[in-house]
Scaffold this motif. Structure first.
Motif, short mmCIF file in Angstrom:
data_model
loop_
_atom_site.label_atom_id
_atom_site.label_comp_id
_atom_site.label_asym_id
_atom_site.label_seq_id
_atom_site.Cartn_x
_atom_site.Cartn_y
_atom_site.Cartn_z
N ALA B 19 0.94 -1.09 0.20
CA ALA B 19 -0.06 0.04 -0.06
C ALA B 19 0.95 1.23 0.03
O ALA B 19 0.42 2.22 -0.62
N SER B 20 1.98 1.06 0.66
CA SER B 20 2.87 2.32 0.75
C SER B 20 3.39 2.73 -0.75
O SER B 20 3.99 3.84 -1.02
N ILE B 21 3.54 1.86 -1.91
CA ILE B 21 4.02 2.15 -2.85
C ILE B 21 3.14 3.10 -3.73
O ILE B 21 3.53 3.65 -4.74
N GLY B 22 1.75 3.15 -3.44
CA GLY B 22 1.05 3.94 -4.05
C GLY B 22 -0.65 4.09 -3.31
O GLY B 22 -0.59 4.32 -2.22
N VAL B 23 -1.43 3.85 -4.15
CA VAL B 23 -2.76 3.63 -3.78
C VAL B 23 -2.99 2.42 -3.13
O VAL B 23 -2.36 1.27 -3.62
N ASP B 24 -3.74 2.20 -2.06
CA ASP B 24 -3.93 0.71 -1.23
C ASP B 24 -5.04 0.09 -2.23
O ASP B 24 -6.08 0.48 -2.20
N ALA B 25 -4.44 -0.92 -3.04
CA ALA B 25 -5.39 -1.59 -3.92
C ALA B 25 -6.68 -2.24 -3.31
O ALA B 25 -7.72 -2.27 -3.88
N VAL B 26 -6.50 -2.75 -2.12
CA VAL B 26 -7.64 -3.50 -1.41
C VAL B 26 -8.50 -2.24 -0.68
O VAL B 26 -9.70 -2.66 -0.17
N GLY B 27 -8.23 -1.21 -0.72
CA GLY B 27 -9.05 0.02 0.08
C GLY B 27 -9.62 0.81 -0.95
O GLY B 27 -10.01 1.77 -0.53
N LEU B 28 -9.56 0.49 -2.18
CA LEU B 28 -9.56 1.57 -3.36
C LEU B 28 -11.37 1.82 -3.22
O LEU B 28 -12.13 1.11 -3.02
N VAL B 29 -11.65 3.24 -3.26
CA VAL B 29 -13.02 3.78 -3.14
C VAL B 29 -13.29 4.32 -4.39
O VAL B 29 -12.53 5.37 -5.05
N ASN B 30 -14.46 3.93 -5.00
CA ASN B 30 -15.07 4.65 -6.31
C ASN B 30 -15.90 5.74 -5.67
O ASN B 30 -16.83 5.57 -5.09
N ASP B 31 -15.70 7.04 -5.92
CA ASP B 31 -16.16 8.09 -5.41
C ASP B 31 -17.77 8.49 -6.00
O ASP B 31 -18.78 8.41 -5.28
N ARG B 32 -17.77 8.25 -7.19
CA ARG B 32 -18.98 7.91 -8.01
C ARG B 32 -18.70 7.22 -9.07
O ARG B 32 -17.50 6.96 -9.72
N TYR B 352 -8.71 1.73 -14.66
CA TYR B 352 -8.73 0.69 -13.35
C TYR B 352 -8.91 -0.57 -13.94
O TYR B 352 -9.63 -1.01 -14.73
N VAL B 353 -7.69 -1.53 -13.29
CA VAL B 353 -7.93 -2.93 -13.64
C VAL B 353 -7.87 -3.68 -12.34
O VAL B 353 -7.41 -2.80 -11.12
N ASN B 354 -8.04 -4.89 -12.13
CA ASN B 354 -8.01 -5.70 -10.95
C ASN B 354 -6.30 -5.79 -10.75
O ASN B 354 -5.76 -6.66 -11.43
N LEU B 355 -5.72 -5.63 -9.45
CA LEU B 355 -4.56 -6.02 -9.07
C LEU B 355 -4.80 -7.67 -8.46
O LEU B 355 -5.17 -7.61 -7.32
N ALA B 356 -4.05 -8.59 -9.05
CA ALA B 356 -4.23 -10.05 -8.36
C ALA B 356 -2.74 -10.71 -8.22
O ALA B 356 -2.07 -10.79 -8.99
N LEU B 357 -2.67 -10.87 -6.76
CA LEU B 357 -1.28 -11.34 -6.40
C LEU B 357 -1.59 -12.76 -5.69
O LEU B 357 -2.61 -13.11 -5.34
N PRO B 358 -0.44 -13.63 -5.56
CA PRO B 358 -0.21 -14.68 -4.86
C PRO B 358 -0.62 -14.72 -3.54
O PRO B 358 -0.29 -13.30 -2.89
N PRO B 359 -1.20 -15.26 -2.73
CA PRO B 359 -1.71 -16.67 -3.21
C PRO B 359 -3.07 -16.70 -3.96
O PRO B 359 -3.67 -17.79 -4.22
N GLY B 360 -3.71 -15.66 -4.10
CA GLY B 360 -4.96 -15.66 -4.68
C GLY B 360 -4.76 -16.01 -6.09
O GLY B 360 -5.93 -16.31 -7.02
N THR B 361 -3.77 -16.23 -6.72
CA THR B 361 -3.46 -16.39 -8.21
C THR B 361 -2.95 -17.98 -8.57
O THR B 361 -2.20 -18.34 -7.65
N PRO B 362 -3.15 -18.44 -9.71
CA PRO B 362 -2.55 -19.62 -10.02
C PRO B 362 -1.13 -19.45 -10.30
O PRO B 362 -0.67 -18.48 -10.72
N ASN B 363 -0.42 -20.68 -10.11
CA ASN B 363 1.27 -20.56 -10.41
C ASN B 363 1.86 -19.44 -9.71
O ASN B 363 2.99 -18.90 -10.56
N LYS B 364 1.49 -18.83 -8.87
CA LYS B 364 2.35 -17.76 -8.17
C LYS B 364 2.27 -16.30 -9.05
O LYS B 364 3.28 -15.58 -9.17
#
Ligand SMILES: Cc1ncc(COP(=O)(O)O)c(C=O)c1O
Lengths: 82, 404
Positions: B19-32, B352-364
């Motif tokens: 999260a410190s690298i930029g925007v917190d991907a899991v806390g992203l808010v769509n304002d509108r 906006y796209v989805n950031l998907a990281l291991p272990p939530g993804t196949p093959n790391k």
């Protein structure tokens, strides 16, 4: 299949080597996920390799009681009748 | 005293670092939200290319009106479960419409797709039974299995031979066997080789459940999903789906021709002990179903755009998760750090796209998971591709992405 407990342990250690990125020393008491820092997805991959190596099924339910190498060896050894 | 949250220290440290690298991907808010493909995030207009809004129905005026009308007629919430006071005529209408659309005798509507999986799997299976699941199954499938108390055996992702081996050496004892597959796998967008899996039924006894969460609306001539496209609907005993993607709402469902299917209404606890979906949500999804039925051109357009995004990214040298054309297009990043930087860069560039990281993804894999919507335009798809190219150029300069 006639394998003894030692063979089971040796094979499991061999398979585990592929997941032991940090080269942690393996003992029977090594906690597979925690000590080797393996994530949940890789634990499942590793277990599938073990299942294929011994041609046995290890269900997720049984796996939830297994933490250490010794426990996994016990489970597989019992399954293959070693 | 052991602090119960202490066990998450490593997870927290990793999250805080990312999260410190930029925007917190899991806390992203769509304002509108401006449309199915546009939102205001952080004060700027962003193209949404990771929403699972495959049919692009979330702002259909007809569906909005249907939702409003239902809310006025039936109130804001159901304040009760399906087996108590929570079943309204709307729920029955939706169940009949879905059963008809899917060509099945029975349908049960759940409060979410997650709960549909929990309810179906734990409803169908108990401690004497065995469930065979794909190693890349969705979290709700894993959790449904756990809830059921059944024996759970994994097979390698999309590998019917591996499943065959497992079925062959498994002794069912006195229990039944359930195999669970997904239509489109959500992370990479690949489909299950369903005909090969179904063929195993000739040699092995089992019942089959397919989760068509991402394939409903998208695949098949009528949009029923992978089983329809592969011509094997008769061999699929149970289908689970969700309102949260192609139907643009919230809720879940299961359909089947099984004569005793309805017993699950008073045996599946995730159906019985949670409030029924809100009237507005059901009415809007019912309207969306009508649109999916009446406008097959949406499916064709989605396919055209999916091909465009897929081919465009590939031509620019990006590595994609699979070769199959799917509205889920996953760009494989060199590593986690590059993925987080790419995700932040894309957001900066207005995508906006989805950031998907291991272990939530196949093959790391570390993925930029894009999903295409029938509401996108060709220009929007091209803008997404251009953003990927521009951000990669920056990352190459910063040494975060390998030079080609
Ligand atoms: C394969 C799969 N099944 C089930 C679900 C759960 O659906 P819902 O969002 O309705 O809970 C999802 C995604 O959310 C999914 O990807």
């Amino acid at each position: 299949m006639s394998v003894d407990r030692q063979q089971v342990e040796a094979t499991i250690r061999d398979l585990l080597a592929g997941y032991n990125k940090d080269g942690v020393e393996l003992t029977p008491e090594t906690d597979i996920a925690a000590d080797l820092n393996i994530d949940s997805a890789d634990v499942l991959n590793f277990v599938m390799e073990v299942e294929d190596a011994f041609d046995v099924d290890i269900s997720l339910n049984e796996l939830s009681d297994v933490r250490t190498i010794a426990q996994l060896v016990d489970l597989v050894a019992e399954r293959v009748g070693a | 005293m052991v602090d119960l949250l202490e066990k998450y220290r490593a997870a927290k440290e990793r999250h805080d670092l990312l999260a410190s690298i930029g925007v917190d991907a899991v806390g992203l808010v769509n304002d509108r939200i401006l449309s199915p493909t546009r939102a205001i995030i952080g004060g700027r207009e962003i193209i949404l290319a990771g929403t699972n809004n495959y049919m692009g129905v979330t702002f259909e005026p007809e569906c909005i009106r249907a939702g409003q009308k239902a809310m006025e007629e039936f109130g804001t919430g159901t304040t009760g479960s399906r087996i108590a006071n929570g079943t309204y005529s709307l729920h029955g209408q939706m169940e009949r419409a879905l059963a008809e659309f899917m060509g099945r005798r029975h349908c049960m509507v759940f409060s979410t797709g997650f709960q549909a999986n929990l309810g179906m799997i734990a409803g169908l299976c108990g401690p004497d039974d065995t469930i065979f699941i794909d190693a890349d199954s969705h979290a709700s499938i894993f959790d449904g299995c756990r809830l059921s108390g059944a024996k759970v055996v994994l097979f390698r992702h999309n590998d019917p031979d591996h499943l065959a081996k497992r079925l062959a050496r498994h002794d069912p004892g006195k229990g039944g066997r359930l195999v669970i597959l997904e239509g489109i796998y959500s992370m990479l967008g690949d489909t299950a080789p369903l005909r090969d899996f179904v063929a195993l039924k000739r040699e092995h006894d089992f019942q089959l459940l397919v989760d068509e969460a991402h394939s409903f609306g998208v695949l098949g001539e009528k949009g029923r999903g992978l089983a329809e496209r592969e011509g094997v609907e008769e061999d699929v005993d149970f289908i689970v789906g969700t309102f949260s993607k192609s139907l643009g709402g919230i809720g879940g469902y299961a359909v089947s021709d099984h004569p005793d299917f309805e017993v699950l209404r008073y045996t599946a606890r995730p159906y019985m002990f949670t409030a029924a979906p809100a009237p507005a949500s059901i009415a809007a999804a019912l309207c969306a179903l009508k649109i999916i039925r009446e406008q097959p051109e949406r499916r064709a357009w989605l396919r055209t755009l999916s091909e465009r995004l897929h081919a465009g990214l590939k031509a620019e040298g990006f590595t994609l998760g699979v070769d199959e054309i799917s509205p889920v297009v996953a760009v494989i990043c060199p590593d986690e750090k590059a993925a987080v930087a790419m995700w932040n860069g894309l957001l900066q560039a207005g995508v906006y796209v989805n950031l998907a990281l291991p272990p939530g993804t196949p093959n790391k894999l570390s993925l930029m998971r894009c999903s295409v919507s029938a509401a996108h335009t060709e220009e929007e798809v091209d803008a997404v591709i251009a953003a990927f190219v521009a951000v990669r150029r920056q990352l190459v300069e910063q040494g975060l992405w390998p030079r080609e």
